[in-house]
Design an enzyme around this catalytic site. Structure first.
Site, short mmCIF file in Angstrom:
data_model
loop_
_atom_site.label_atom_id
_atom_site.label_comp_id
_atom_site.label_asym_id
_atom_site.label_seq_id
_atom_site.Cartn_x
_atom_site.Cartn_y
_atom_site.Cartn_z
CG HIS A 65 -0.54 0.08 2.53
ND1 HIS A 65 -0.40 1.28 3.17
CD2 HIS A 65 -0.21 -0.86 3.44
CE1 HIS A 65 -0.01 1.07 4.41
NE2 HIS A 65 0.13 -0.21 4.62
CD GLU A 197 -3.10 -1.37 5.32
OE1 GLU A 197 -3.09 -2.40 5.99
OE2 GLU A 197 -2.78 -0.27 5.80
CO CO Z 1 -0.38 0.89 8.97
ZN ZN Z 2 0.73 -1.07 6.43
#
Ligand code: CO
Ligand code: ZN
Length: 334
Positions: A65, A197
């Site tokens: 991410h 995320e």
């Molecule tokens: Co994190």
């Molecule tokens: Zn992470």
């Protein structure tokens, strides 16, 4: 590798505001893949086709991410101070005296309401950001603008410290793996640099539902148990990449865990096993997307996660790259 790490960790990119970091990553991956696209949520998807002649190649999705935790302005006082809400897991005890930076470069200092009881920690709502304004009118920032925590990258020998190692270091592992992968991989590889995320693996969920991978591998940081009074955990900094077995959101596919261990052993990569007592990663979203996938995670041990001084070990990072390359290079008999 430190120049690449510095470039990524010092970039701006709170969840939902990943345009800038995506444009930094895109040219780094483009030369190594067949196709690069961006989906509706902003995930960057880099596709590397299986070598010719493969009958039924596995579809493998690798996710790191590119978003980071941060803050968002929710209210501006008459005197020009900013009240804010959190983007992702921001802990109150990391705030006071810290600095944040908005996308346009505006720097803010975090202060807090009067502290009567020094043994207590104010909640987020009793903190404010001071950008040097004196009134709502001359404030250079508007409600809805997001900022990240501001801290330069520092290399202290093997220990590398910065904001947003979570999870720009996973992005570094993905980029370095792409650079080192041989041309003739037997699987279709989807390297996804995911968004959002930190607010609940939202980008990876959408990307996985679009790609429908058979095998999913997240690259993310994990906690360590090697600092004073740490919660007991068998992961330490400098002992190699960690192969996730379980966290609070998922149980890795046992066959994939076995394969990771075998590949690490064959390649002589020092590794550790990870059982994490809290938190989760994009691997959970990928495991549960569509009809489900065989999912696992290569973790980079990290101290002080979700603070402005997240710290990883350079050898663990190199080991994570080597493990990912070894895993993707061979067969995927699970
Ligand atoms: Co994190
Ligand atoms: Zn992470």
């Amino acid at each position: 590798m430190n120049d690449l790490i510095r470039m990524l960790v010092e970039a701006y990119g709170p969840s939902g505001f990943e345009d800038g970091i995506r444009e930094i990553i895109r040219p780094l991956v483009e030369p190594h893949v067949d196709e690069v696209r961006v989906d509706a949520m902003g995930n960057l998807i880099a596709f590397k086709r299986a070598a010719g002649g493969q009958a039924n190649p596995h579809k493998v999705m690798i996710a790191a991410h590119m978003d980071e935790i941060g803050v968002m302005v929710s209210h501006i006082t008459e005197k020009g101070f900013l009240r804010f809400t959190n983007i992702g897991g921001v802990f109150s005890h990391t705030l006071m005296g810290g600095r944040v930076r908005f996308e346009d470069g505006t720097l803010g200092v975090i202060g807090s309401d009067r502290i009567d009881d020094r043994s207590a920690i104010h909640p987020l709502s009793k903190h404010f950001i001071d950008v040097g304004a004196t009134s709502r009118e001359d404030c250079p920032v508007r409600v809805g603008q997001a900022a990240n925590f501001d801290r330069p990258f520092e290399a202290r020998g093997r220990h590398l410290t910065a904001k947003s190692m979570d999870d720009r270091i996973g992005c570094v592992v993905a980029i370095e793996a792409l650079r080192h992968l041989p041309a003739d991989i037997a699987h279709d590889l989807y390297f996804v640099f995911s968004v959002q995320e930190e607010v609940g693996t939202r980008g990876a969920e959408v990307a996985a539902n679009g790609i429908m991978p058979d095998v999913s591998i997240a690259l993310d940081v994990t906690l360590t148990g090697d600092v004073p009074e740490a919660r007991p955990m068998d992961v330490s900094l400098g002992s190699g990449p960690a192969i996730k077995v379980k966290d609070s959101g998922m149980i890795s596919h046992p066959g994939l865990v076995r394969l990771m261990r075998r590949r690490a052993e064959e390649a002589g990569i020092t590794y550790q096993m990870e059982v994490l007592d809290g938190g989760s990663t994009d691997a959970r979203a990928m495991q549960l997307a569509g009809p489900g996938s065989v999912a696992g995670c290569i973790s980079i041990p990290c101290r002080y996660v979700h603070s402005p001084s997240e710290t990883v070990d350079a050898e663990d990072v190199a080991g994570a790259v080597a493990l990912l390359v070894a895993l993707l290079t061979g067969d995927m008999e699970l």
